[in-house]
Write a protein that holds these residues in place. Structure first.
Motif, short mmCIF file in Angstrom:
data_model
loop_
_atom_site.label_atom_id
_atom_site.label_comp_id
_atom_site.label_asym_id
_atom_site.label_seq_id
_atom_site.Cartn_x
_atom_site.Cartn_y
_atom_site.Cartn_z
N LYS A 264 9.57 -7.69 0.94
CA LYS A 264 9.64 -6.14 1.16
C LYS A 264 8.17 -5.34 0.74
O LYS A 264 7.54 -4.56 1.49
N GLY A 265 7.64 -5.85 -0.33
CA GLY A 265 6.38 -5.39 -0.70
C GLY A 265 5.08 -5.64 0.25
O GLY A 265 4.29 -4.93 0.51
N ARG B 120 1.48 -4.05 4.60
CA ARG B 120 1.11 -4.17 6.12
C ARG B 120 1.13 -2.70 6.65
O ARG B 120 0.09 -2.39 7.28
N VAL B 121 2.04 -2.00 6.52
CA VAL B 121 2.14 -0.67 7.09
C VAL B 121 1.15 0.35 6.83
O VAL B 121 0.27 1.03 7.43
N LEU B 122 0.69 0.21 5.15
CA LEU B 122 -0.19 1.09 4.73
C LEU B 122 -1.69 0.78 5.36
O LEU B 122 -2.52 1.53 5.71
N VAL C 293 8.97 3.52 2.32
CA VAL C 293 8.15 3.44 1.07
C VAL C 293 6.54 3.51 1.15
O VAL C 293 5.99 4.04 0.34
N ALA C 294 6.07 2.92 2.13
CA ALA C 294 4.85 3.11 2.57
C ALA C 294 4.32 4.45 2.67
O ALA C 294 3.31 5.05 2.15
N THR D 125 8.70 -7.06 12.29
CA THR D 125 8.94 -6.34 11.01
C THR D 125 7.86 -5.77 10.25
O THR D 125 6.93 -6.75 10.07
N GLY D 126 7.92 -4.66 9.70
CA GLY D 126 6.97 -4.17 8.87
C GLY D 126 5.77 -3.79 9.83
O GLY D 126 4.46 -4.09 9.47
#
Length: 312
Positions: free
Chosen positions: A38-39, A44-46, A259-260, A292-293
């Motif tokens: 998850k982290g 990756r999104v950030l 969350v990102a 994903t992500g």
């Protein structure tokens, strides 16, 4: 710069096949191997949004080296604590018109000594980070109070912590005196924690629940509701977040993407409404991608404008 913590990362392997044959040979022509957990989805999104980020946590063995090398190749900053064990694989078999069969390894067995070593490692990383995200499950062997210990350490250093966990590790944090700045549970996780059956038609009851001692001291609570958007408590105020209807390709990782968004917008000093809209927009964008992500940053403003936030 945001710091993301993943204590039980994985190498996510995807095997797309036309039909899963049990007790027989299955051949796969296209294999996807992605730094996961998850982290690392948050990370990756950030990175895709162009926001400065550094990833940390535990990595070990050949799989750990593969993950670190992939992050480096993708231009993502990272500084993990090395462990003796081997980082886990998580395998998804995509088959039979949208069906998905998963095989998730438990991961390495760690100890409190590993956690102490990581806490020392963490001290050297925090100079340039004001926002820290902690995501996912704990590695086997770590006490359920591990996140509480990390949050206590981060709070003393004046960092804003966003915790995205569930079950015993989340409960250990909520019943302690060391609270994160923000949490992002879903409605089912809130029900499991409290033993209450909740309904969006009874917002007064949900408001009352979030005012109980269990959630005391947490400034920002965002409850994700899937296609129904989100419900949030920020300080003494409550918000209902509505999202547009979209064609969902892959919902996995949408919570991590949200969350990102929280981390990015909080670090940018955005208003509460903008923070909530950013979080939900990145969650939406993730559902529109096969991987994903992943998000398409070029679509951000279009969908940001379609997310509606109302104080309730």
């Amino acid at each position: 710069m945001v710091l993301t913590i993943t204590l039980n990362p994985s190498l996510d392997i995807s095997y797309p096949i036309e039909h899963l044959k049990i007790n027989d040979v299955n051949r796969c022509q296209e294999v996807s191997k992605t730094a996961g957990g998850k982290g690392l989805n948050v990370t990756r999104v950030l990175h895709q949004m162009g926001h400065p980020v550094c990833a940390t946590g535990f990595l070990g063995g050949n799989i750990g080296r593969f993950i670190a090398d992939q992050l480096t190749e993708n231009g993502i900053q990272h500084d993990f604590q090395s462990i003796a064990g081997e980082t886990r694989n998580c395998i998804a078999i995509l088959h039979d018109e949208g069906a998905q069969t998963e095989i998730l390894e438990g991961g390495p067995v760690l100890s409190e000594c590993d956690l102490v070593a990581f806490e020392e490692h963490l001290n050297g990383l925090l100079t340039d980070h004001d926002i820290v995200t902690i995501s996912g499950s704990l590695s086997k062997g770590l006490p359920q109070t591990s996140y509480q210990s990390l949050i206590a350490q981060l709070n003393k250093m004046g960092k804003k912590v966003i915790l995205d966990s569930s079950g015993a590790s989340l409960e250990a944090v909520l019943v302690s005196k060391d609270k994160p700045y923000a949490i992002k549970p879903n409605l089912t996780e809130i029900e499991e924690l409290t033993g209450e059956k909740l309904s969006l038609d009874q917002l007064a009851e949900l408001k009352t629940l979030l005012m109980t001692e269990l959630f005391e001291g947490i400034e920002f609570i965002m409850i994700s509701l899937g296609a129904e958007g989100a419900f949030a408590k920020v300080g003494a105020d409550y918000y209902r977040v509505s999202i547009p209807k979209i064609n969902v390709v892959n919902p996995v990782g949408s919570g991590d993407s949200s969350v990102a968004g929280l981390a990015m917008a909080l670090e940018q000093g955005k208003s509460v409404e903008a923070v909530l809209k950013t979080a939900m927009t990145l969650g939406l964008l993730n559902t529109m991608e096969a991987k994903t992500g992943y998000v398409d940053a070029a679509k951000f403003q279009t969908y940001f404008d379609l997310v509606d936030v109302k104080k309730v």
